[in-house]
Design a protein around this motif. Structure first.
Motif, short mmCIF file in Angstrom:
data_model
loop_
_atom_site.label_atom_id
_atom_site.label_comp_id
_atom_site.label_asym_id
_atom_site.label_seq_id
_atom_site.Cartn_x
_atom_site.Cartn_y
_atom_site.Cartn_z
N GLY A 21 41.66 44.22 46.65
CA GLY A 21 40.88 43.55 47.68
C GLY A 21 40.41 42.18 47.23
N TRP A 22 39.73 41.48 48.13
CA TRP A 22 39.26 40.13 47.87
C TRP A 22 38.27 40.11 46.70
CZ3 TRP A 22 41.38 35.82 48.36
CH2 TRP A 22 40.68 34.63 48.46
N ALA A 23 37.38 41.08 46.64
CA ALA A 23 36.42 41.14 45.52
C ALA A 23 37.14 41.43 44.20
CB ALA A 23 35.35 42.19 45.79
N GLN A 24 38.19 42.23 44.24
CA GLN A 24 38.90 42.58 43.02
C GLN A 24 39.63 41.37 42.43
OE1 GLN A 24 38.83 44.63 45.75
NE2 GLN A 24 37.45 46.02 44.69
N VAL A 25 40.18 40.52 43.27
CA VAL A 25 40.89 39.35 42.74
C VAL A 25 39.95 38.18 42.47
CG1 VAL A 25 43.11 40.01 43.75
CG2 VAL A 25 41.59 38.46 45.02
N ASN B 5 35.09 43.75 38.22
CA ASN B 5 33.89 44.32 37.60
C ASN B 5 33.06 43.29 36.84
OD1 ASN B 5 34.30 46.96 38.48
ND2 ASN B 5 35.74 47.34 36.83
N ASN B 6 33.51 42.06 36.80
CA ASN B 6 32.81 41.01 36.07
C ASN B 6 31.84 40.25 36.97
OD1 ASN B 6 32.34 39.72 33.63
ND2 ASN B 6 33.75 38.09 34.10
N ILE B 7 31.67 40.67 38.22
CA ILE B 7 30.74 40.02 39.14
C ILE B 7 29.68 41.03 39.58
CG2 ILE B 7 32.35 38.26 39.97
CD1 ILE B 7 32.90 40.01 42.42
N GLY C 203 38.48 39.85 34.36
CA GLY C 203 37.46 40.51 35.17
C GLY C 203 37.47 42.02 35.12
N ILE C 204 38.03 42.58 34.09
CA ILE C 204 38.16 44.04 34.01
C ILE C 204 36.80 44.71 33.84
CG2 ILE C 204 39.11 45.96 32.68
CD1 ILE C 204 41.53 44.12 32.14
N ASN C 205 35.93 44.09 33.04
CA ASN C 205 34.62 44.70 32.84
C ASN C 205 33.54 43.65 32.65
OD1 ASN C 205 35.37 43.82 30.33
ND2 ASN C 205 35.33 45.80 29.35
N MET C 206 32.29 44.09 32.83
CA MET C 206 31.14 43.23 32.55
C MET C 206 30.93 43.19 31.04
SD MET C 206 28.18 43.95 35.31
CE MET C 206 27.78 42.42 36.12
N ALA D 82 31.91 49.25 29.95
CA ALA D 82 33.28 49.70 30.16
C ALA D 82 33.82 49.21 31.50
CB ALA D 82 33.37 51.22 30.09
N THR D 83 33.00 49.21 32.54
CA THR D 83 33.42 48.70 33.85
C THR D 83 32.34 47.79 34.41
OG1 THR D 83 32.59 50.69 34.98
CG2 THR D 83 34.93 50.65 34.42
N THR D 84 31.36 48.35 35.11
CA THR D 84 30.25 47.58 35.68
C THR D 84 29.02 48.46 35.77
OG1 THR D 84 29.65 46.06 37.46
CG2 THR D 84 30.78 48.10 38.10
#
Length: 87
Positions: free
Chosen positions: A24-28, A32-34, A71-74, A78-80
């Motif tokens: 999705g738009w958030a994923q690209v 998880n970095n946002i 953007g894989i993780n914060m 591990a993720t967010t």
């Protein structure tokens, strides 16, 4: 996640106006970095602007992100962080 649904505001719930997909738009645009706030903003922007061409852009950006691994993780997670309704 289903456990987050009661925490959504009306505006945040708008992300469910479209069927979920594998990207999705958030994923690209950060994945998880946002922040959760930014994810909702991006998801709602997509709901308001969805089109075949935007979906094609997301598809090709997803392929790029897989190879670049951004953007894989914060930082330090591990993720967010879990969604709490205020973040």
């Amino acid at each position: 996640l289903i456990k987050y649904l009661p925490l959504y505001s009306e505006e945040q719930y708008r992300r469910h106006e479209v069927r979920p997909g594998i990207t999705g738009w958030a994923q690209v645009n950060g994945r998880n970095n946002i922040s959760w706030k930014k994810k909702f903003e991006l998801d709602i922007w997509y709901v308001d602007h969805m089109s075949f061409w935007l979906d094609m852009k997301i598809f090709f950006l997803t392929i790029k992100k897989v190879f670049v691994r951004e953007g894989i993780n914060m930082e330090g997670m591990a993720t967010t962080e879990p969604f709490n309704g205020n973040n």
